[in-house]
Design a protein around this motif. Structure first.
Motif, PDB file in Angstrom:
ATOM      1  N   ASN A  35      34.522  56.767 -14.809  1.00  0.00           N
ATOM      2  CA  ASN A  35      33.980  56.946 -13.545  1.00  0.00           C
ATOM      3  C   ASN A  35      35.887  57.455 -13.198  1.00  0.00           C
ATOM      4  OD1 ASN A  35      31.599  57.778 -12.514  1.00  0.00           O
ATOM      5  ND2 ASN A  35      31.470  55.756 -12.497  1.00  0.00           N
ATOM      6  N   GLN A  36      36.654  56.042 -13.349  1.00  0.00           N
ATOM      7  CA  GLN A  36      38.030  56.444 -13.387  1.00  0.00           C
ATOM      8  C   GLN A  36      38.884  57.059 -14.090  1.00  0.00           C
ATOM      9  OE1 GLN A  36      39.006  51.378 -13.589  1.00  0.00           O
ATOM     10  NE2 GLN A  36      38.528  51.443 -11.648  1.00  0.00           N
ATOM     11  N   CYS A  37      38.450  57.156 -15.613  1.00  0.00           N
ATOM     12  CA  CYS A  37      39.006  57.869 -15.529  1.00  0.00           C
ATOM     13  C   CYS A  37      38.759  59.189 -15.920  1.00  0.00           C
ATOM     14  CB  CYS A  37      38.571  57.608 -17.328  1.00  0.00           C
ATOM     15  SG  CYS A  37      39.072  56.200 -18.398  1.00  0.00           S
ATOM     16  N   LEU A  38      37.350  59.862 -15.015  1.00  0.00           N
ATOM     17  CA  LEU A  38      37.435  61.346 -15.135  1.00  0.00           C
ATOM     18  C   LEU A  38      37.948  61.473 -13.722  1.00  0.00           C
ATOM     19  CD1 LEU A  38      34.013  61.318 -16.723  1.00  0.00           C
ATOM     20  CD2 LEU A  38      36.126  62.171 -17.063  1.00  0.00           C
ATOM     21  N   ASN A  39      38.425  60.301 -12.479  1.00  0.00           N
ATOM     22  CA  ASN A  39      38.995  60.543 -11.616  1.00  0.00           C
ATOM     23  C   ASN A  39      37.378  60.915 -10.340  1.00  0.00           C
ATOM     24  OD1 ASN A  39      41.658  60.244 -11.456  1.00  0.00           O
ATOM     25  ND2 ASN A  39      41.793  61.312 -12.726  1.00  0.00           N
ATOM     26  N   HIS A  40      36.318  60.293 -10.697  1.00  0.00           N
ATOM     27  CA  HIS A  40      35.266  60.885  -9.744  1.00  0.00           C
ATOM     28  C   HIS A  40      35.359  60.318  -8.619  1.00  0.00           C
ATOM     29  CE1 HIS A  40      32.141  60.864 -13.872  1.00  0.00           C
ATOM     30  NE2 HIS A  40      32.733  62.329 -13.177  1.00  0.00           N
ATOM     31  N   SER A  41      34.281  60.697  -6.833  1.00  0.00           N
ATOM     32  CA  SER A  41      34.407  60.780  -5.766  1.00  0.00           C
ATOM     33  C   SER A  41      33.499  59.624  -5.975  1.00  0.00           C
ATOM     34  CB  SER A  41      34.056  61.662  -5.408  1.00  0.00           C
ATOM     35  OG  SER A  41      32.979  62.636  -5.189  1.00  0.00           O
ATOM     36  N   GLU A  42      33.449  59.322  -5.049  1.00  0.00           N
ATOM     37  CA  GLU A  42      32.186  58.083  -4.576  1.00  0.00           C
ATOM     38  C   GLU A  42      30.694  58.689  -4.653  1.00  0.00           C
ATOM     39  OE1 GLU A  42      30.315  55.004  -1.267  1.00  0.00           O
ATOM     40  OE2 GLU A  42      31.995  56.003  -1.145  1.00  0.00           O
ATOM     41  N   GLU A  43      30.514  59.837  -4.551  1.00  0.00           N
ATOM     42  CA  GLU A  43      28.703  60.540  -4.856  1.00  0.00           C
ATOM     43  C   GLU A  43      29.097  60.770  -5.914  1.00  0.00           C
ATOM     44  OE1 GLU A  43      28.042  65.070  -3.580  1.00  0.00           O
ATOM     45  OE2 GLU A  43      27.007  63.068  -2.248  1.00  0.00           O
ATOM     46  N   GLU A  44      29.770  61.638  -6.754  1.00  0.00           N
ATOM     47  CA  GLU A  44      30.387  62.085  -8.441  1.00  0.00           C
ATOM     48  C   GLU A  44      29.830  60.546  -8.994  1.00  0.00           C
ATOM     49  OE1 GLU A  44      33.075  65.776  -8.146  1.00  0.00           O
ATOM     50  OE2 GLU A  44      34.159  63.740  -8.220  1.00  0.00           O
ATOM     51  N   ALA A  45      30.980  59.285  -8.567  1.00  0.00           N
ATOM     52  CA  ALA A  45      30.278  58.087  -9.365  1.00  0.00           C
ATOM     53  C   ALA A  45      28.733  57.746  -9.732  1.00  0.00           C
ATOM     54  CB  ALA A  45      31.393  57.261  -8.745  1.00  0.00           C
ATOM     55  N   GLU A  46      28.293  58.179  -8.316  1.00  0.00           N
ATOM     56  CA  GLU A  46      26.700  57.435  -8.295  1.00  0.00           C
ATOM     57  C   GLU A  46      25.761  58.589  -9.541  1.00  0.00           C
ATOM     58  OE1 GLU A  46      23.135  57.338  -4.941  1.00  0.00           O
ATOM     59  OE2 GLU A  46      25.045  57.543  -4.427  1.00  0.00           O
ATOM     60  N   PHE A  47      26.105  59.243  -8.932  1.00  0.00           N
ATOM     61  CA  PHE A  47      25.795  60.681 -10.002  1.00  0.00           C
ATOM     62  C   PHE A  47      25.783  60.085 -11.646  1.00  0.00           C
ATOM     63  CE2 PHE A  47      24.421  64.854 -11.846  1.00  0.00           C
ATOM     64  CZ  PHE A  47      22.917  65.139 -10.908  1.00  0.00           C
ATOM     65  N   PHE A  48      27.248  60.624 -11.794  1.00  0.00           N
ATOM     66  CA  PHE A  48      27.265  60.054 -13.385  1.00  0.00           C
ATOM     67  C   PHE A  48      26.310  58.566 -13.536  1.00  0.00           C
ATOM     68  CE2 PHE A  48      30.194  58.541 -16.647  1.00  0.00           C
ATOM     69  CZ  PHE A  48      30.095  59.620 -17.188  1.00  0.00           C
ATOM     70  N   TYR A  49      26.543  57.016 -12.602  1.00  0.00           N
ATOM     71  CA  TYR A  49      26.253  56.252 -12.926  1.00  0.00           C
ATOM     72  C   TYR A  49      24.604  56.580 -13.690  1.00  0.00           C
ATOM     73  CZ  TYR A  49      23.959  51.271 -12.531  1.00  0.00           C
ATOM     74  OH  TYR A  49      23.304  50.563 -12.953  1.00  0.00           O
ATOM     75  N   LEU A  50      23.716  57.135 -13.162  1.00  0.00           N
ATOM     76  CA  LEU A  50      22.116  57.399 -12.583  1.00  0.00           C
ATOM     77  C   LEU A  50      21.994  58.015 -14.253  1.00  0.00           C
ATOM     78  CD1 LEU A  50      21.764  58.087  -9.220  1.00  0.00           C
ATOM     79  CD2 LEU A  50      20.934  56.034 -10.076  1.00  0.00           C
ATOM     80  N   LEU A  51      22.706  59.216 -14.199  1.00  0.00           N
ATOM     81  CA  LEU A  51      23.134  60.196 -15.817  1.00  0.00           C
ATOM     82  C   LEU A  51      22.639  59.028 -16.867  1.00  0.00           C
ATOM     83  CD1 LEU A  51      24.741  63.448 -14.972  1.00  0.00           C
ATOM     84  CD2 LEU A  51      22.115  63.335 -15.055  1.00  0.00           C
ATOM     85  N   VAL A  52      23.841  58.367 -16.921  1.00  0.00           N
ATOM     86  CA  VAL A  52      23.513  56.764 -18.100  1.00  0.00           C
ATOM     87  C   VAL A  52      23.129  56.302 -17.776  1.00  0.00           C
ATOM     88  CG1 VAL A  52      25.223  55.813 -18.512  1.00  0.00           C
ATOM     89  CG2 VAL A  52      26.456  57.364 -18.111  1.00  0.00           C
ATOM     90  N   GLN A  53      22.196  55.896 -17.105  1.00  0.00           N
ATOM     91  CA  GLN A  53      21.219  55.024 -16.880  1.00  0.00           C
ATOM     92  C   GLN A  53      19.341  55.854 -17.211  1.00  0.00           C
ATOM     93  OE1 GLN A  53      22.930  52.176 -16.569  1.00  0.00           O
ATOM     94  NE2 GLN A  53      21.110  51.418 -15.671  1.00  0.00           N
ATOM     95  N   MET A  54      19.618  56.638 -16.752  1.00  0.00           N
ATOM     96  CA  MET A  54      18.363  57.929 -17.401  1.00  0.00           C
ATOM     97  C   MET A  54      18.848  57.792 -18.526  1.00  0.00           C
ATOM     98  SD  MET A  54      16.872  61.373 -15.933  1.00  0.00           S
ATOM     99  CE  MET A  54      18.199  62.500 -16.929  1.00  0.00           C
ATOM    100  N   ASP A  55      19.500  57.877 -19.300  1.00  0.00           N
ATOM    101  CA  ASP A  55      20.070  58.616 -21.035  1.00  0.00           C
ATOM    102  C   ASP A  55      20.107  57.677 -21.623  1.00  0.00           C
ATOM    103  OD1 ASP A  55      20.739  60.402 -22.817  1.00  0.00           O
ATOM    104  OD2 ASP A  55      22.402  58.924 -23.347  1.00  0.00           O
ATOM    105  N   ARG A  56      20.225  55.986 -20.950  1.00  0.00           N
ATOM    106  CA  ARG A  56      19.623  54.978 -21.821  1.00  0.00           C
ATOM    107  C   ARG A  56      18.333  54.069 -21.291  1.00  0.00           C
ATOM    108  NH1 ARG A  56      25.167  50.890 -20.003  1.00  0.00           N
ATOM    109  NH2 ARG A  56      26.877  51.875 -21.711  1.00  0.00           N
ATOM    110  N   ALA A  57      17.864  54.716 -20.689  1.00  0.00           N
ATOM    111  CA  ALA A  57      16.235  54.322 -20.003  1.00  0.00           C
ATOM    112  C   ALA A  57      15.161  53.826 -21.426  1.00  0.00           C
ATOM    113  CB  ALA A  57      15.731  55.291 -19.336  1.00  0.00           C
ATOM    114  N   GLY A  58      14.654  53.193 -22.029  1.00  0.00           N
ATOM    115  CA  GLY A  58      13.646  52.918 -22.841  1.00  0.00           C
ATOM    116  C   GLY A  58      12.209  53.357 -23.063  1.00  0.00           C
TER     117      GLY A  58
END
Length: 207
Positions: free
Chosen positions: A1-24
């Motif tokens: 998120n820091q490297c991509l300079n995400h806003s707070e809302e974008e950071a949350e969305f990106f984090y959820l995408l990563v979590q969904m991709d990692r979901a077992g």
């Protein structure tokens, strides 16, 4: 998120995408998918607000006038050469992360619409009355910017300060003259093509 300079809302969305991709498990993936869908639905509702010609909420108005760069970014968007985060951030002299937060707020407040990686002002307008609690902050923000501008000594800029003594009768005449000048400037600006952003501040007060 820091490297991509995400806003707070974008950071949350990106984090959820990563979590969904990692979901077992399928259940866990569905859980994150639902959260992502809620964010998408929220943004759709916010986009709908752009068609509503209503004033800002008190909370949004307080934030809008809390710092000069919200107004600055908003007005920059009236010019076609300022449409992306990078260009607007460079013009304002703020970080890419900060400009992401500024534009996200303007979009959520219904003042700006986002199309791909570009931003456009909406038809929603703001009027700040003399009785508004934000008016003092608004004046202060731009007078602080005027102080910084003094150091540039730019030819196209004008700074004038004077302390005078005058009759009681002429006090009203001066104020009326300045008000007429403001109206003339506002009329000219309304019809003028958007090419540059200037701040217009005028002070006339009893010491």
């Amino acid at each position: 998120n820091q490297c991509l300079n995400h806003s707070e809302e974008e950071a949350e969305f990106f984090y959820l995408l990563v979590q969904m991709d990692r979901a077992g498990t399928h259940t866990l993936r569905e859980y994150f998918a639902k959260k992502l869908e809620k964010i998408r639905e929220k943004r759709l509702v916010l986009k709908d607000r752009l068609q509503i010609q209503e004033g800002m909420s008190e909370l949004d108005r307080a934030r809008y006038y809390s710092a000069w760069y919200y107004t600055g970014a908003h007005i920059l968007l009236t010019m076609p050469q300022y449409r992306t985060r990078a260009v607007i951030g460079k013009k304002l002299g703020v970080s890419t992360k900060k400009i992401a937060e500024i534009l996200e707020f303007l979009v959520n407040a219904g003042l700006v619409r986002e199309e791909g990686d570009q931003y456009f002002p909406t038809q929603n307008r703001i009027h700040l009355g003399n009785d508004s609690p934000e008016v003092i902050k608004h004046h202060t923000n731009w007078r602080m910017r005027a102080i910084l501008a003094l150091e540039r000594e730019a030819q196209q800029e004008l700074h004038y300060s004077s302390v005078v003594s005058l009759s009681q009768e002429d006090i009203g005449w001066v104020k009326e003259t300045l008000l007429k000048a403001i109206e003339q400037v506002k009329g000219k600006v309304k019809e003028s093509k958007e090419e540059e952003v200037f701040s217009f501040c005028m002070d006339w007060f009893q010491m």
